[in-house]
Design a protein around this motif. Structure first.
Motif, PDB file in Angstrom:
ATOM      1  N   UNK A 285       0.810  -1.218   0.000  1.00 42.76           N
ATOM      2  CA  UNK A 285       0.000   0.000   0.000  1.00 42.76           C
ATOM      3  C   UNK A 285       0.845   1.270   0.000  1.00 42.76           C
ATOM      4  N   UNK A 286       2.103   1.164   0.385  1.00 41.60           N
ATOM      5  CA  UNK A 286       2.988   2.331   0.330  1.00 41.60           C
ATOM      6  C   UNK A 286       3.505   2.505  -1.092  1.00 41.60           C
ATOM      7  N   UNK A 287       4.026   1.420  -1.681  1.00 36.69           N
ATOM      8  CA  UNK A 287       4.580   1.481  -3.029  1.00 36.69           C
ATOM      9  C   UNK A 287       3.530   1.908  -4.055  1.00 36.69           C
ATOM     10  N   UNK A 288       2.315   1.399  -3.917  1.00 41.06           N
ATOM     11  CA  UNK A 288       1.264   1.688  -4.898  1.00 41.06           C
ATOM     12  C   UNK A 288       0.602   3.037  -4.658  1.00 41.06           C
ATOM     13  N   UNK A 289       0.886   3.667  -3.518  1.00 41.05           N
ATOM     14  CA  UNK A 289       0.274   4.954  -3.202  1.00 41.05           C
ATOM     15  C   UNK A 289      -1.109   4.838  -2.605  1.00 41.05           C
ATOM     16  N   UNK A 290      -1.580   3.611  -2.346  1.00 41.46           N
ATOM     17  CA  UNK A 290      -2.943   3.421  -1.848  1.00 41.46           C
ATOM     18  C   UNK A 290      -3.134   4.062  -0.478  1.00 41.46           C
ATOM     19  N   UNK A 291      -2.156   3.945   0.381  1.00 45.04           N
ATOM     20  CA  UNK A 291      -2.309   4.494   1.727  1.00 45.04           C
ATOM     21  C   UNK A 291      -2.431   6.013   1.680  1.00 45.04           C
ATOM     22  N   UNK A 292      -1.561   6.651   0.902  1.00 46.03           N
ATOM     23  CA  UNK A 292      -1.629   8.107   0.773  1.00 46.03           C
ATOM     24  C   UNK A 292      -2.936   8.572   0.171  1.00 46.03           C
ATOM     25  N   UNK A 293      -3.432   7.831  -0.837  1.00 47.42           N
ATOM     26  CA  UNK A 293      -4.710   8.198  -1.448  1.00 47.42           C
ATOM     27  C   UNK A 293      -5.848   8.095  -0.442  1.00 47.42           C
ATOM     28  N   UNK A 294      -5.807   7.057   0.394  1.00 47.44           N
ATOM     29  CA  UNK A 294      -6.871   6.886   1.394  1.00 47.44           C
ATOM     30  C   UNK A 294      -6.827   8.003   2.437  1.00 47.44           C
ATOM     31  N   UNK A 295      -5.633   8.378   2.886  1.00 58.00           N
ATOM     32  CA  UNK A 295      -5.529   9.505   3.814  1.00 58.00           C
ATOM     33  C   UNK A 295      -6.117  10.765   3.168  1.00 58.00           C
TER      34      UNK A 295
ATOM     35  N   UNK B 265     -19.579  -5.291   3.218  1.00 61.77           N
ATOM     36  CA  UNK B 265     -19.331  -6.614   2.667  1.00 61.77           C
ATOM     37  C   UNK B 265     -18.754  -6.615   1.270  1.00 61.77           C
ATOM     38  N   UNK B 266     -18.030  -5.557   0.901  1.00 59.52           N
ATOM     39  CA  UNK B 266     -17.409  -5.472  -0.428  1.00 59.52           C
ATOM     40  C   UNK B 266     -15.929  -5.179  -0.247  1.00 59.52           C
ATOM     41  N   UNK B 267     -15.098  -5.929  -0.954  1.00 59.63           N
ATOM     42  CA  UNK B 267     -13.655  -5.726  -0.890  1.00 59.63           C
ATOM     43  C   UNK B 267     -13.111  -5.565  -2.302  1.00 59.63           C
ATOM     44  N   UNK B 268     -12.423  -4.466  -2.528  1.00 56.75           N
ATOM     45  CA  UNK B 268     -11.816  -4.180  -3.832  1.00 56.75           C
ATOM     46  C   UNK B 268     -10.304  -4.298  -3.688  1.00 56.75           C
ATOM     47  N   UNK B 269      -9.662  -4.918  -4.683  1.00 56.50           N
ATOM     48  CA  UNK B 269      -8.218  -5.103  -4.640  1.00 56.50           C
ATOM     49  C   UNK B 269      -7.569  -4.463  -5.865  1.00 56.50           C
ATOM     50  N   UNK B 270      -7.288  -3.155  -5.807  1.00 55.18           N
ATOM     51  CA  UNK B 270      -6.596  -2.513  -6.935  1.00 55.18           C
ATOM     52  C   UNK B 270      -5.224  -3.147  -7.139  1.00 55.18           C
ATOM     53  N   UNK B 271      -4.787  -3.307  -8.383  1.00 52.34           N
ATOM     54  CA  UNK B 271      -3.445  -3.856  -8.631  1.00 52.34           C
ATOM     55  C   UNK B 271      -2.393  -2.997  -7.947  1.00 52.34           C
TER      56      UNK B 271
ATOM     57  N   UNK C 209      -4.270  -1.004 -15.041  1.00 49.35           N
ATOM     58  CA  UNK C 209      -3.060  -0.854 -14.238  1.00 49.35           C
ATOM     59  C   UNK C 209      -1.845  -1.398 -14.966  1.00 49.35           C
ATOM     60  N   UNK C 210      -2.049  -2.015 -16.130  1.00 49.65           N
ATOM     61  CA  UNK C 210      -0.944  -2.584 -16.895  1.00 49.65           C
ATOM     62  C   UNK C 210      -1.055  -2.087 -18.330  1.00 49.65           C
ATOM     63  N   UNK C 211      -0.575  -0.882 -18.573  1.00 45.96           N
ATOM     64  CA  UNK C 211      -0.770  -0.258 -19.880  1.00 45.96           C
ATOM     65  C   UNK C 211       0.507   0.393 -20.377  1.00 45.96           C
TER      66      UNK C 211
ATOM     67  N   UNK D  69     -10.315  -6.310  -9.417  1.00 45.93           N
ATOM     68  CA  UNK D  69     -10.784  -7.533  -8.764  1.00 45.93           C
ATOM     69  C   UNK D  69     -11.583  -7.202  -7.507  1.00 45.93           C
ATOM     70  N   UNK D  70     -12.751  -7.787  -7.388  1.00 42.41           N
ATOM     71  CA  UNK D  70     -13.693  -7.439  -6.316  1.00 42.41           C
ATOM     72  C   UNK D  70     -14.231  -8.709  -5.673  1.00 42.41           C
ATOM     73  N   UNK D  71     -14.468  -8.638  -4.362  1.00 40.13           N
ATOM     74  CA  UNK D  71     -15.025  -9.755  -3.608  1.00 40.13           C
ATOM     75  C   UNK D  71     -16.231  -9.260  -2.817  1.00 40.13           C
ATOM     76  N   UNK D  72     -17.256 -10.094  -2.709  1.00 36.07           N
ATOM     77  CA  UNK D  72     -18.476  -9.748  -1.985  1.00 36.07           C
ATOM     78  C   UNK D  72     -18.692 -10.809  -0.905  1.00 36.07           C
TER      79      UNK D  72
END
Length: 411
Positions: free
Chosen positions: A13-23, A156-162, A386-388, A104-107
């Motif tokens: 989450x640090x490398x992908x920037x996810x943590x910073x985006x969430x903050x 009850x929804x989980x999203x997993x960004x690459x 995410x792969x372009x 990718x998403x999980x319910x």
């Protein structure tokens, strides 16, 4: 009255920037957060874990924050099963339905996490309990049936960004594509060719999205060679691409211009409509190939090599060709089926058609976007892959260079 929920983030989450985006999401939407636990991965394969309490002034504000956090990979701690509501009518979803990303998403259903099949952006999630185990699918709104169990809210929804790999990787690595006309085209084309070989060796599917500029700029013959030699497994285009490819075969022109001499033959401006008439007269492209009226080009090679194609029509089309799907919903469904099968997609100099295909792709599908206009490439890369790889170059140069790289051993 302040309301709060606890959310969790886990992964790179640090490398992908996810943590910073969430903050940033929490602060931008007027909320506050307190980090309760933070465990940093200490080697390149280790994941990082963050648990934080999010608060807002109202339940509506908190709901908006949780929605955005969910899109960025955060999951509510101690999750409950997803909320399901029956669709009240055909093509009508319940209020507050969950609108999907292409990640990718999980319910969570009946206490278990169920992976969503065929993730696609801007759809509803529908739970099917007719099987032994529940199944969760994406559905476009026009496909919703009365009584469908639709997921609502964020619970009850989980999203997993690459995630961005710590060890770098190829040009297809997480969001490494960038857009620049100064990038080393030869080396990038070599990597694209290697990926196409790998997909073919693994019996995967390469989908090519084609614009008329391929024909106008001189890339048609090279693309036809790639189809003939088995490097293209499916083709998606509009009526215009097929018409000009066939016009080139019948009259030697594209949009009435001789592609060799660049001269304008007498009545050349009518060649495209004459082409549509001739193909219509015999009943379609396949019939024209079988009758030897058409004996070369991209569409010819598709017919001869059993490469499936979808020609999606638009309000701008002349004719159109008998093979062109003129019903917009039917065309969407055909494109969606192609997109779900694709392992690698080449979007070649066609903005609108590429956006249509891109909307149907999961974010994990490798994508190559090529156009002479940097704004076009940027817009295509922003569709969510995410792969372009994005290349700003003349399509009439790119396709022959790619063919040379792939077919050198065959020549």
């Amino acid at each position: 009255m302040t309301v709060m929920r606890t959310v969790e983030l886990e992964g790179h989450i640090i490398d992908s920037g996810a943590m910073g985006r969430c903050f940033g999401v929490v602060m931008d939407l007027g909320g506050e957060f307190e980090v309760e636990e933070f465990d940093v991965g200490r080697h390149k394969h280790a994941e990082t874990y963050c648990r934080m309490r999010v608060s807002a002034e109202s339940a509506d504000d908190l709901r908006a924050i949780l929605h955005e956090l969910n899109q960025n990979g955060a999951t509510v701690a101690d999750p409950r099963d997803a909320t399901l509501e029956a669709a009240p009518d055909e093509q009508v979803v319940p209020a507050e339905f969950y609108s999907t990303t292409n990640h990718p998403t999980f319910v969570r259903v009946d206490g278990s996490w169920v992976e969503v099949s065929d993730p696609e952006m801007d759809c509803a999630l529908v739970v099917d309990r007719t099987e032994d185990d529940p199944v969760v699918r994406t559905k476009v709104l026009n496909a919703i049936e009365k009584g469908d169990l639709v997921v609502t809210g964020e619970t009850g929804i989980r999203v997993e960004p690459p995630e961005r790999p710590r060890n770098g990787g190829s040009s297809f690595g997480f969001m490494q594509g960038g857009v620049s006309s100064e990038r080393p085209s030869a080396s990038l084309i070599e990597e694209i060719a290697d990926e196409m070989r790998a997909v073919r060796d693994e019996d995967g599917t390469v989908l090519v999205v084609c614009g008329p500029a391929i024909v106008h700029s001189g890339g048609r013959d090279a693309l036809a060679e790639l189809v003939r030699e088995g490097y293209v497994d499916a083709l998606s285009a509009g009526n215009g691409f097929a018409v000009h490819d066939l016009e080139r075969n019948l009259y030697g022109t594209s949009l009435g211009v001789d592609t060799e001499s660049l001269e304008h033959p007498r009545k050349g401006h009518k060649h495209h409509i004459y082409t549509i008439s001739e193909i219509g007269r015999v009943g379609g492209i396949e019939a024209a190939v079988e009758a030897e009226i058409v004996d070369g080009g991209v569409m010819y090679q598709c017919i001869r090599n059993d490469v499936p194609y979808v020609l999606a029509g638009s309000i701008r089309d002349d004719g159109p060709l008998p093979d062109t799907i003129t019903d917009a919903i039917e065309a969407q469904d055909a494109i969606r089926e192609q997109a779900r099968e694709a392992d690698l997609v080449l979007m070649l100099s066609t903005l609108l058609h590429s956006v249509a295909v891109g909307n149907c792709l999961p974010s994990t599908t490798k994508t190559v976007c090529v156009d002479i206009n940097p704004a076009t490439v940027t817009q295509l890369l922003d569709r969510g892959s995410a792969q372009a790889i994005g290349m700003v170059t003349d399509i009439g140069t790119f396709v022959p260079m790619l063919a040379d790289e792939l077919l050198e051993a065959h020549r």
